[in-house]
Motif scaffolding. Structure first.
Motif, PDB file in Angstrom:
ATOM      1  N   SER A  10      25.725  42.446  46.295  1.00  0.00           N
ATOM      2  CA  SER A  10      27.103  43.194  45.645  1.00  0.00           C
ATOM      3  C   SER A  10      27.435  44.341  46.692  1.00  0.00           C
ATOM      4  O   SER A  10      28.491  44.503  46.618  1.00  0.00           O
ATOM      5  CB  SER A  10      26.343  43.773  44.173  1.00  0.00           C
ATOM      6  N   LEU A  22      29.779  42.693  48.710  1.00  0.00           N
ATOM      7  CA  LEU A  22      30.906  42.294  48.259  1.00  0.00           C
ATOM      8  C   LEU A  22      31.686  43.511  47.841  1.00  0.00           C
ATOM      9  O   LEU A  22      33.092  43.566  48.049  1.00  0.00           O
ATOM     10  CB  LEU A  22      30.686  41.594  46.970  1.00  0.00           C
ATOM     11  N   GLY A  23      31.208  44.593  47.697  1.00  0.00           N
ATOM     12  CA  GLY A  23      31.737  45.997  47.532  1.00  0.00           C
ATOM     13  C   GLY A  23      32.391  46.552  48.563  1.00  0.00           C
ATOM     14  O   GLY A  23      33.612  47.110  48.570  1.00  0.00           O
ATOM     15  N   SER A  37      35.700  44.318  49.204  1.00  0.00           N
ATOM     16  CA  SER A  37      36.636  44.579  48.281  1.00  0.00           C
ATOM     17  C   SER A  37      37.198  46.057  48.729  1.00  0.00           C
ATOM     18  O   SER A  37      38.579  46.070  48.749  1.00  0.00           O
ATOM     19  CB  SER A  37      36.279  44.600  46.854  1.00  0.00           C
ATOM     20  N   GLN A  63      36.425  41.673  44.027  1.00  0.00           N
ATOM     21  CA  GLN A  63      36.096  42.752  43.129  1.00  0.00           C
ATOM     22  C   GLN A  63      35.290  42.386  41.872  1.00  0.00           C
ATOM     23  O   GLN A  63      34.328  42.895  41.489  1.00  0.00           O
ATOM     24  CB  GLN A  63      37.220  43.659  42.812  1.00  0.00           C
ATOM     25  N   HIS A  74      31.846  41.216  42.863  1.00  0.00           N
ATOM     26  CA  HIS A  74      31.112  42.309  43.294  1.00  0.00           C
ATOM     27  C   HIS A  74      30.433  42.983  41.682  1.00  0.00           C
ATOM     28  O   HIS A  74      29.443  43.213  41.937  1.00  0.00           O
ATOM     29  CB  HIS A  74      31.929  43.316  44.091  1.00  0.00           C
ATOM     30  N   THR A  75      31.259  43.137  40.833  1.00  0.00           N
ATOM     31  CA  THR A  75      30.577  43.829  39.495  1.00  0.00           C
ATOM     32  C   THR A  75      29.654  42.788  38.942  1.00  0.00           C
ATOM     33  O   THR A  75      28.807  43.024  38.303  1.00  0.00           O
ATOM     34  CB  THR A  75      31.927  44.182  38.564  1.00  0.00           C
ATOM     35  N   MET A 121      26.642  42.979  40.775  1.00  0.00           N
ATOM     36  CA  MET A 121      26.091  44.152  40.657  1.00  0.00           C
ATOM     37  C   MET A 121      25.484  44.479  39.221  1.00  0.00           C
ATOM     38  O   MET A 121      24.231  44.907  38.946  1.00  0.00           O
ATOM     39  CB  MET A 121      26.972  45.163  40.731  1.00  0.00           C
ATOM     40  N   TRP A 146      29.376  52.954  50.737  1.00  0.00           N
ATOM     41  CA  TRP A 146      28.700  51.630  50.443  1.00  0.00           C
ATOM     42  C   TRP A 146      27.717  50.811  51.969  1.00  0.00           C
ATOM     43  O   TRP A 146      26.649  50.711  51.979  1.00  0.00           O
ATOM     44  CB  TRP A 146      29.804  50.355  50.488  1.00  0.00           C
TER      45      TRP A 146
END
Lengths: 230, 492
Positions: free
Chosen positions: B40, B43-44, B47, B69, B72-73, B76, B440
């Motif tokens: 995550s 991915l964050g 994004s 995005q 990512h969420t 997470m 990040w």
């Protein structure tokens, strides 16, 4: 605290918000979710999207457009939403209402505004193009072309834009005979053209349909007092 | 009647049996959480980078901002958050109820189903199938798999609660059981009322926001608080300062948490009372958060310097501070003059990030630092590695949160000064994307090293000495702190 009290407390703690924030609005707002027809002109209010526009709505969700664009003009109870200044739409633009989303599976109210609000982009974009070109009327084909080019490469239109390029919604291909009618007016190499796929066509059709400014009836509070007493 | 030492021995044996019985499911969930956390973060980073340099990934549809995005969420919340919560809940429930786990295969299989469902969901999101619902972006067909596997895991955590034979119920159990019931109580109505019998479109949107608020304050926050209320007394060797205060904080959190979420739609196309009540509930959450922090601080009392030595105490205490900060963020962003700026900006998302990273993640790491040595029969190798993990993680979270909130204020302010072009908004938010990117990167560095440490423990490469790894050498003046008298909680 007994276990019985604990379970009863949990039921109340989970149940009350569900009743008031979910079940009651679900019943009330869904009951109002009706389409009215003005038979004198054959017009429905609000306009219901179907077919290709609905397909475009799904592409909007699939590409995650809702992560950057809102689709609501907010009321003035907190502040004046900048989108109420869109003078071409009436002065001021009215706030978005539940009826504006009739026919949609889900109201894309938005996560944040990394990009502009799109609630009325079906009206504002032709207006912007009209202002930029100085023409009295705008051909919808020009609006469509603008959206297509913007989706293909946003930096072609605004070099500062941080919107993604949706090149995967287009096909770059060798020109066979005559150039395609739907080809974008951009140079991608001698003998080549870029044409929108069905997904791009649907998405642009959906964007061009976005108008959340239909006339609405008077609020219930404006009814004559006699009605209320009766 | 057995002698005290015999009783202590049998209790130690019982604890060892419990740890052995929950070993495989808990290790599965902790290692899965570690994997998903790194995924995550990456991915964050992608994004955030996509916002800074959108042409970097042009031509690669799956790495465009909207899709990545959402992925990512999802990674997470469901990958990192739920896996970590499952591990914590299973271990805490069995320890607090003093019962070993039976049929460990069930949560292990359910955990695999959960992770496979999340993987499929994220692959579909990246591939261009997205429901358009925030925190529920995966295809609706993934929902039943998540729910079924959750119920299996939750049942295995709940059974010891019904079979325990202790006369008293420790306060952590209230938080844990509430959290166990919260997810189905939120997820099931959401799935039914959005996907199966949908109502008006704006109601679906409202339900979506209600679900997010509920998940934050009825699931993630209670699991974090349960963990803090268990580990702080246990490690510090002092009983919880006030049971009544804890029970009051519990009911305040649980009764307010379910009303939150809709405050992000203030001014939107919903009846104003819905968003107003949600805003008020979010604001009032500062009260239980403060009580939880006060209770924790008062429990530590004259043993508060232990926070500098114990990884579990340090992370757990940081979680309570994080809870106060998160609820203050939540309260601030519902004040009309501030909401006018932060509404529909990254500032509105700062509360979610604060609860997930600033509260739940810290409590989770505190739990892992305590539990893993007991499951792997070895101690963490180095206090300095834990210090590095703590400080890099703390700085990263502070930086990410500050960027979200302050960036949101600037981003919102710019929307009132458009002057015909969106350039002002894009330019105003850009420095904060750079700051978030740095956050990040820090988080990735800290947690990459943590995950390596975690795996080295699982492979038995930890320190074999019997005493816990401390963050520092013990100062002469602090030696008294390590003379611990067992308390009711520490016996659990």
């Amino acid at each position: 605290m007994s276990v019985r009290t604990f379970y009863l407390g949990l039921i109340a703690a989970f149940g009350l918000p569900w009743v008031f924030l979910v079940a009651v609005p679900y019943g009330q707002l869904t009951a109002n979710d009706v389409t009215m027809v003005d038979e004198s002109i054959g017009q429905t209010y609000p306009q219901v999207n179907a077919g290709f526009i609905e397909y475009g709505n799904r592409i909007y969700a699939s590409e995650g457009c809702f992560q950057c664009h809102s689709q609501m003009v907010r009321t003035t109870e907190v502040s004046v939403d900048p989108y109420r200044y869109e003078s071409e739409l009436g002065s001021p633009v009215r706030e978005s209402r539940p009826e504006d989303y009739v026919g949609e599976d889900y109201a894309f109210l938005g996560v944040q505004r990394i990009g502009p609000d799109l609630a009325n982009v079906g009206i504002t974009k032709p207006r912007d193009i009209k202002q930029a070109t100085g023409l009295d009327e705008v051909d919808p084909a020009d609006v469509r072309q603008w959206h297509m080019e913007h989706l293909y490469d946003p930096r072609l239109i605004h070099e500062w834009s941080n919107m993604p390029s949706y090149q995967h919604l287009f096909e770059k291909r060798r020109i066979q005979g005559q150039k395609s009618n739907s080809a974008l007016n951009i140079n991608v190499g001698e003998g080549y053209e870029v044409v929108p796929t069905e997904r791009a066509e649907a998405l642009v059709t959906y964007l061009m349909s976005l108008k959340k400014n239909d006339p609405i009836g008077p609020p219930k509070a404006d009814k004559p007092a006699a009605d209320d007493e009766a | 009647m057995s002698s005290p030492s015999a009783s202590e021995n049998s209790l130690a044996l019982l604890r060892a049996n419990i740890d052995q019985s929950v070993r495989w499911p808990v290790l599965l969930f902790f290692t899965s959480a570690g994997f998903w956390f790194l995924a995550s973060i990456v991915l964050g980073m992608i994004s955030t980078w996509a916002l800074l340099s959108p042409d970097t990934f042009s031509g690669c549809a799956m790495l465009q901002y909207g899709r990545v995005q959402s992925a990512h969420t999802t990674a997470m919340v469901y990958g990192f958050g739920f896996n970590l919560a499952f591990g914590m809940i299973l271990w805490l429930m069995h320890r607090l109820c003093r019962l070993p786990m039976k049929a460990q295969a069930v949560p292990v299989v359910a955990g695999h189903v959960w992770n496979i469902a999340i993987t499929i969901g994220i692959l579909f999101i990246l591939g261009g199938v997205n429901s358009g619902l925030e925190w529920l972006e995966f295809p609706k067909q993934v929902g039943p798999a998540l729910l079924i596997s959750y119920i299996a895991i939750a049942l295995w955590a709940f059974v010891p609660f019904t079979q325990r034979d202790q006369p008293q119920t420790y306060v952590s159990l209230w938080f844990l059981v509430a959290a166990l019931f919260a997810f189905p109580a939120l997820f099931l109505p959401t799935q039914i009322m959005i996907h199966i019998v949908p109502g008006a479109a704006v109601v679906s949107s409202a339900i979506n926001h209600w679900y997010i608020g509920g998940l934050l304050f009825l699931f993630f926050a209670p699991v974090a608080v349960a963990s803090v209320f268990y580990f702080v007394p246990k490690v510090s060797g002092r009983p919880l300062f006030s049971f009544s205060l804890a029970v009051f904080a519990f009911w305040a959190l649980i009764f307010l948490g379910g009303w939150t979420g809709l405050q992000r739609l203030i001014g939107g196309p919903l009846p104003a009372w819905m968003t107003a009540i949600s805003g008020a509930a979010t604001f009032l959450l500062i009260i239980p958060a403060l009580l939880i922090w006060i209770n924790t601080r008062a429990t530590l009392a004259d043993r508060s310097r232990l926070v500098t030595y114990s990884a579990t105490l340090r992370f757990s205490y940081a979680a309570t501070v994080g809870l106060v900060i998160a609820t203050v963020f939540g309260g601030l962003t519902t004040i009309p003059s501030i909401f006018a700026l932060t509404g529909l900006t990254q500032g509105a998302l700062s509360v979610q990030i604060a609860i997930l990273l600033g509260v739940f993640m810290f409590a989770g790491f505190g739990a892992i630092y305590f539990i893993i040595p007991r499951l792997c029969n070895c101690e963490w190798r180095s206090g300095s590695a834990i210090r590095f993990h703590f400080w890099f993680t703390t700085y990263a979270v502070i930086m990410i949160l500050a960027m979200y909130l302050v960036g949101g204020l600037w981003q919102g302010d710019a929307t009132y000064e458009l002057e015909g072009t969106w350039k002002v908004v894009t330019d105003s938010a850009r420095p904060y994307y750079i700051g978030r990117m740095l956050g990040w990167v820090l988080l990735l560095i800290a947690n990459f090293s943590f995950v390596i440490n975690l795996w080295s423990m699982i492979f038995g490469k930890g320190r074999k000495a019997g005493t816990a790894t401390l963050l520092h050498e013990v100062d002469e003046m602090d030696k008294d702190l390590f003379v611990v008298e067992p308390t009711e909680t520490s016996k659990a």
